[in-house]
Every structure is written in structure tokens, then in C-alpha cells.
Design a protein around this motif. Sequence first.
Motif, PDB file in Angstrom:
ATOM      1  N   SER A  69       1.816   1.852  -3.519  1.00 41.06           N
ATOM      2  CA  SER A  69       0.777   1.862  -4.559  1.00 41.06           C
ATOM      3  C   SER A  69      -0.413   2.709  -4.099  1.00 41.06           C
ATOM      4  CB  SER A  69       0.334   0.438  -4.916  1.00 41.06           C
ATOM      5  OG  SER A  69      -0.097  -0.269  -3.759  1.00 41.06           O
ATOM      6  N   SER A  70      -1.381   2.098  -3.434  1.00 41.66           N
ATOM      7  CA  SER A  70      -2.564   2.828  -2.973  1.00 41.66           C
ATOM      8  C   SER A  70      -3.087   2.209  -1.682  1.00 41.66           C
ATOM      9  CB  SER A  70      -3.659   2.785  -4.038  1.00 41.66           C
ATOM     10  OG  SER A  70      -4.889   3.274  -3.521  1.00 41.66           O
ATOM     11  N   TRP A  71      -3.509   3.089  -0.762  1.00 42.21           N
ATOM     12  CA  TRP A  71      -4.054   2.600   0.501  1.00 42.21           C
ATOM     13  C   TRP A  71      -5.461   2.028   0.338  1.00 42.21           C
ATOM     14  CZ3 TRP A  71      -1.293   1.458   4.581  1.00 42.21           C
ATOM     15  CH2 TRP A  71      -0.043   2.065   4.729  1.00 42.21           C
ATOM     16  N   TRP A  72      -6.090   2.258  -0.808  1.00 44.99           N
ATOM     17  CA  TRP A  72      -7.377   1.625  -1.077  1.00 44.99           C
ATOM     18  C   TRP A  72      -7.238   0.107  -1.084  1.00 44.99           C
ATOM     19  CZ3 TRP A  72     -11.856   3.839  -0.546  1.00 44.99           C
ATOM     20  CH2 TRP A  72     -11.984   5.213  -0.730  1.00 44.99           C
ATOM     21  N   LEU A  73      -6.043  -0.368  -1.413  1.00 41.83           N
ATOM     22  CA  LEU A  73      -5.815  -1.811  -1.448  1.00 41.83           C
ATOM     23  C   LEU A  73      -5.899  -2.432  -0.056  1.00 41.83           C
ATOM     24  CD1 LEU A  73      -2.851  -2.105  -4.007  1.00 41.83           C
ATOM     25  CD2 LEU A  73      -5.290  -2.513  -4.391  1.00 41.83           C
ATOM     26  N   ALA A  74      -5.702  -1.614   0.978  1.00 45.03           N
ATOM     27  CA  ALA A  74      -5.805  -2.126   2.349  1.00 45.03           C
ATOM     28  C   ALA A  74      -7.221  -2.619   2.622  1.00 45.03           C
ATOM     29  CB  ALA A  74      -5.411  -1.040   3.347  1.00 45.03           C
ATOM     30  N   CYS A  85       0.825  -1.213   0.000  1.00 43.29           N
ATOM     31  CA  CYS A  85       0.000   0.000   0.000  1.00 43.29           C
ATOM     32  C   CYS A  85       0.859   1.263   0.000  1.00 43.29           C
ATOM     33  CB  CYS A  85      -0.924   0.013   1.210  1.00 43.29           C
ATOM     34  SG  CYS A  85      -2.249  -1.218   1.147  1.00 43.29           S
TER      35      CYS A  85
END
Length: 312
Positions: free
Chosen positions: A126-131, A123
Motif C-alpha cells: 500500500s504505502s510506506w506512510w502507514l509505517a 506497507c
Amino acid sequence: MQPQMQTGPSPTFKGKNWRVWWQLTRPHTLTAAFVPVLLGTALALPLTSIDLGLFIAMLIACLLIQAATNMFNEYYDFKRGLDNEHSVGIGGAIVREGIQPATVMKIALSLYGISMLLGVYICMNSSWWLAAIGLVSMTVGYLYTGGPIPIAYTPFGEIFAGFFMGMLIILIAFYIQTGFVTMISVLISVPIVITVGAILLANNIRDHDGDKENGRKTLAILLGQKRAIFLLAGMFLVSYAWVFTLIGLDYASAWLAIVLLSSPKAIKAIKGFIGKTKPIQMVPAMIATAQTNTIFGFLLSIGLFLGHFLNN
């Protein structure tokens, strides 16, 4: 009636310690995590430079989550009395090898913990949305056999397994390299959704009689064993047809036709189920189904690599 747990380690546990723990991860299913990560990365190759660190972190995290999910399955099958010393396959380590149920659960949760740390690294790069997506996936992995109504006991197990262990992993592996998702990445993930689901269907075909006695409502039970075998054959056919359709529509390189080399394994799997009535007789067919997923996905990745390097 719940099976009696051994009070001490069996001779097998003493003499083959590492093998017992390795089998507890159910290694034949781990390729269901490896193949989607490889495929998602192969799809990203023409669009960006591959970040090897992210690839390795994603691969290890997915393997750990798959192993932990298998251990949850081991734990809850024991708790619900589904596993005993006569269980077929490599499941049932608790009743056969003297492993404490609490130990299995602790290891599974530890693997989840390590995968979460790897997820933080992913994350951050890349992106914390993946959390949020990762937490949902891990929750589904637990609820697959845990919780009041385990997903594995319903007709929806194949769908959940195919989506979360097939499409979602491919798209995440693609996204962490590129920062976006394309329609082609979605389309090429579809046959892996099907072949991952086929692994579960094959397992449920093998366990049809035992699952029925224990009140499960799997797809194999609802269809009946013969129809479930026809469905499995149809899933393989659709997977191959899907790839050739993408090639025919010029959405994918002709190199992807290399997946046809995996078809002997699919044929072996179907033939291995036909006419068999005992679970032990169906084990080779179940293994061949898992191998079909592995070889199919690996060849699909090779086709993408070849299409990239030879056409540029």
C-alpha cells in the motif's frame, strides 16, 4: 503499598493455563480492534476489489496491538499498585495467577514485534506512510498506561481510544484497499469513535472509587459517577442519531438503520449502571457496553454489505 507477588503458579494457573493467558489479553476488548477493520473494509467494497491478504494482515495486526496494549495495562497497573487479589474483572492476572511481570511485558513486546512484521507487509502493498502512522499508534498504545503520565489516568483516555482504535483503524483499513480516503469513510467512522470511547468510559465508571483513591483523573472522576452515566447514555444516543442523520441526508444507505437492533444492549448497559455502587455490580453493564460496540459496528458493516449487494 505495592501488592506482594506470588512466588509460584496458583492452582488456577496450573489447571487452566490457556484460560489464564487468554484472559490476559482481555478478550472482551478485542472486538474494538476487529470491528473497525471489518467496517473499513466494508466501506471499500463498492470502490474496489478487496485484497483478502491485506484484510487478514490488518485484522491480525490490530488484534495483536490491542492485546499488547491490554498487557501493558496489566503490567503497569501492577507496578503502580493498582491491582491486587481483590481486583474486579479479568485484570490482575499478575497478582492472582502468579504470572511474572517481566513475562507479561515480554509477551506484549513480542506481540508488537509480530504486528510490525505484518505492518511491513501492509506497507509493501500500500504505502510506506502507514509505517509512521502505525508507529505513532503503537506508541500511544504503550503510553496509554505506560510512561510518566499515562493517558488512561487523564480525562483524555476516551478521546485517544476512540480516535486510534476507532477512526484511525477504519480509515487505514479503507485506505489499504482503495489507496485514498473519502469524506463518507470519515463520517461513518464517527459513531465507532464514540462507541469505542464508551467502552473506556464504562470501565472508568466501574473503577471510579478505586481510581479516585489512587489519584487518577479520569473523565468519570471529573464528572462524578452519575454524570458519567448520563454522558454514556448521551454517547449511545449520538451514535444512533449520527447514523440516521447520514441516512436522512442520503450520505448512507437506508440499510444502515439495521444498527438499531443493537439498542437493547445499550439500554441494558445504562440500566446496569444506574443505582449500582460496587464495582462487581457494574461488571455486567461494562460487558454490555463492549457488546454494544461490537454489535453496533458489526450491524453497520452488514448494512454496508447489504446496501452494496442489493442496490447493484
